[in-house]
Scaffold this active site. Structure first.
Site, PDB file in Angstrom:
ATOM      1  N   LYS A  67       0.861  -1.184   0.000  1.00 43.10           N
ATOM      2  CA  LYS A  67       0.000   0.000   0.000  1.00 43.10           C
ATOM      3  C   LYS A  67       0.891   1.224   0.000  1.00 43.10           C
ATOM      4  O   LYS A  67       1.829   1.324   0.804  1.00 43.10           O
ATOM      5  CB  LYS A  67      -0.918   0.038   1.220  1.00 43.10           C
ATOM      6  CG  LYS A  67      -1.833   1.268   1.209  1.00 43.10           C
ATOM      7  CD  LYS A  67      -2.812   1.276   2.363  1.00 43.10           C
ATOM      8  CE  LYS A  67      -2.181   1.755   3.644  1.00 43.10           C
ATOM      9  NZ  LYS A  67      -3.177   2.015   4.702  1.00 43.10           N
ATOM     10  N   HIS A 138     -12.734  11.379  11.020  1.00 44.78           N
ATOM     11  CA  HIS A 138     -13.296  10.518   9.983  1.00 44.78           C
ATOM     12  C   HIS A 138     -13.209   9.039  10.370  1.00 44.78           C
ATOM     13  O   HIS A 138     -14.178   8.292  10.269  1.00 44.78           O
ATOM     14  CB  HIS A 138     -12.561  10.776   8.663  1.00 44.78           C
ATOM     15  CG  HIS A 138     -12.967   9.890   7.541  1.00 44.78           C
ATOM     16  ND1 HIS A 138     -14.182  10.016   6.894  1.00 44.78           N
ATOM     17  CD2 HIS A 138     -12.325   8.854   6.945  1.00 44.78           C
ATOM     18  CE1 HIS A 138     -14.268   9.104   5.943  1.00 44.78           C
ATOM     19  NE2 HIS A 138     -13.157   8.390   5.951  1.00 44.78           N
ATOM     20  N   SER A 199      -4.246  11.298  15.891  1.00 43.48           N
ATOM     21  CA  SER A 199      -2.921  11.378  15.260  1.00 43.48           C
ATOM     22  C   SER A 199      -1.982  12.198  16.139  1.00 43.48           C
ATOM     23  O   SER A 199      -1.138  12.949  15.657  1.00 43.48           O
ATOM     24  CB  SER A 199      -3.034  11.993  13.857  1.00 43.48           C
ATOM     25  OG  SER A 199      -3.676  13.251  13.912  1.00 43.48           O
ATOM     26  N   THR A 221      -1.320   5.358  16.519  1.00 41.71           N
ATOM     27  CA  THR A 221       0.136   5.540  16.507  1.00 41.71           C
ATOM     28  C   THR A 221       0.783   4.586  15.513  1.00 41.71           C
ATOM     29  O   THR A 221       0.789   3.374  15.722  1.00 41.71           O
ATOM     30  CB  THR A 221       0.709   5.338  17.921  1.00 41.71           C
ATOM     31  OG1 THR A 221       0.158   6.333  18.786  1.00 41.71           O
ATOM     32  CG2 THR A 221       2.219   5.459  17.926  1.00 41.71           C
ATOM     33  N   GLY A 292      -2.492  -1.195  17.882  1.00 43.67           N
ATOM     34  CA  GLY A 292      -2.766  -1.419  16.468  1.00 43.67           C
ATOM     35  C   GLY A 292      -1.948  -0.481  15.605  1.00 43.67           C
ATOM     36  O   GLY A 292      -2.326   0.683  15.384  1.00 43.67           O
TER      37      GLY A 292
END
Length: 321
Positions: A67, A138, A199, A221, A292
């Site tokens: 990605k 979002h 963030s 993170t 995660g």
């Protein structure tokens, strides 16, 4: 080569399909049937953007790719675009030829939400009733929808650096028939599960804000220097992650390890819990924490799934590359 445009992803990929893909790839990683490549993540010195590559190879699913993308913090205000932008490329592991190009924006949100949802399924107390949300951007809406499917939550509480954004998640909770309450960070002590999706480069959630028995999913993170929770919280918790190498280098555990509060050996793979080779939660008063970091294999798993669906439904675009 097949192309699945961003515009088609919403009609193809469901939360259930994303959950299944991520759970399976976490299990494959823990059994050493899949591995991630080193992450490239850079501040490019333009538009305050972070850009990079995440990739890997899943031998079990024969999925190879990467990605490319990152975070453009000015997109929404300047251009009306979401801040996270990415594209997934899949390759044939037998020949090395490009197989597919897939819009990665919605997939990133779905796979990130699926990861925390998988952690809730396997690590949260069965009787969890109050869900705490830190962050209201979002991606928080995706996190909340996915989390609500894992337990019979009776209440959602939320906090955000910018309180005016809390209606984003309040609306999702109310649509699901669950009452919402804005709280300060001390109010997070009421939560049985906390999902943090910001963030930030400084911790908001402190160890003293988390009650015994809580499961915390730290989902924001993914870069050196970022930090959502106090390092001392990881020392109090039993820590799980998607990939240990990322957790201790660019994930939430980077700070606890640097401060000598935990060691790399103290961080377990969530996939081992899924496979049954790690017991997971061992008591109702244990704090569990999922770091995660977002691994490339998550992106490849959901992208491969959506390509299969696009082919099945006849909407994949085939080009001669």
């Amino acid at each position: 080569m097949l192309i699945v445009p961003e515009r088609d992803i919403a009609d193809l990929m469901t939360r259930a399909a994303a959950f299944e893909a991520v759970e399976q790839v976490f299990a494959a990683m823990a059994s050493k049937d899949a591995y991630n490549f080193p992450v490239v993540r850079e501040a490019i010195g333009h538009e305050d953007a972070l850009y990079g590559f995440k990739g890997g190879f899943d031998r079990a699913g024969l999925t190879l790719g990467l990605k490319a993308g990152g975070y453009w913090p000015n997109n929404l205000e300047k251009r009306g675009l979401i801040n996270h932008q990415s594209t997934v490329f899949l390759f044939d592991p037998d020949t090395g030829m490009v197989r597919a190009m897939v819009g990665g924006n919605l997939l990133t949100a779905l796979r990130t939400a699926a990861a925390s949802s998988v952690s809730i399924k396997h690590l949260a107390r069965k009787d969890a009733k109050v869900l705490g949300m830190i962050g209201a951007g979002h991606q928080a809406t995706f996190q909340l929808r996915a989390a609500l499917e894992q337990r019979d939550f009776e209440k959602v509480i939320g906090w955000n650096y910018h309180p005016e954004m809390l209606p984003n998640i309040a609306t999702v909770a109310e649509e699901a028939g669950v009452p919402f309450e804005a709280v300060d960070l001390e109010g997070m002590r009421e939560a049985d599960v906390i999902v943090s999706i910001t963030s930030a480069f400084a911790p908001s959630l402190l160890a003293d804000h988390v009650s015994e028995g809580t499961h915390v999913a730290c989902m924001g993170t993914d870069t050196k220097g970022k930090q959502e929770v106090e390092a001392r919280l990881l020392a109090k918790a039993t820590v799980f992650t998607d990939e240990v190498a990322q957790s201790i280098s660019i994930g939430e555990a980077q700070h606890a390890v640097a401060e000598g509060l935990i060691r790399a050996e103290d961080v377990a793979e969530l996939g081992a819990v899924i496979n049954g080779t790690h017991p997971g939660r061992s008591s109702d008063d244990q704090i569990t924490l999922f770091d995660g970091t977002g691994v490339g294999l998550q992106d490849l798993a959901v992208a491969a799934s959506v390509v299969d669906l696009a082919v099945e439904k006849g909407v994949a675009i085939e080009v001669d590359f």
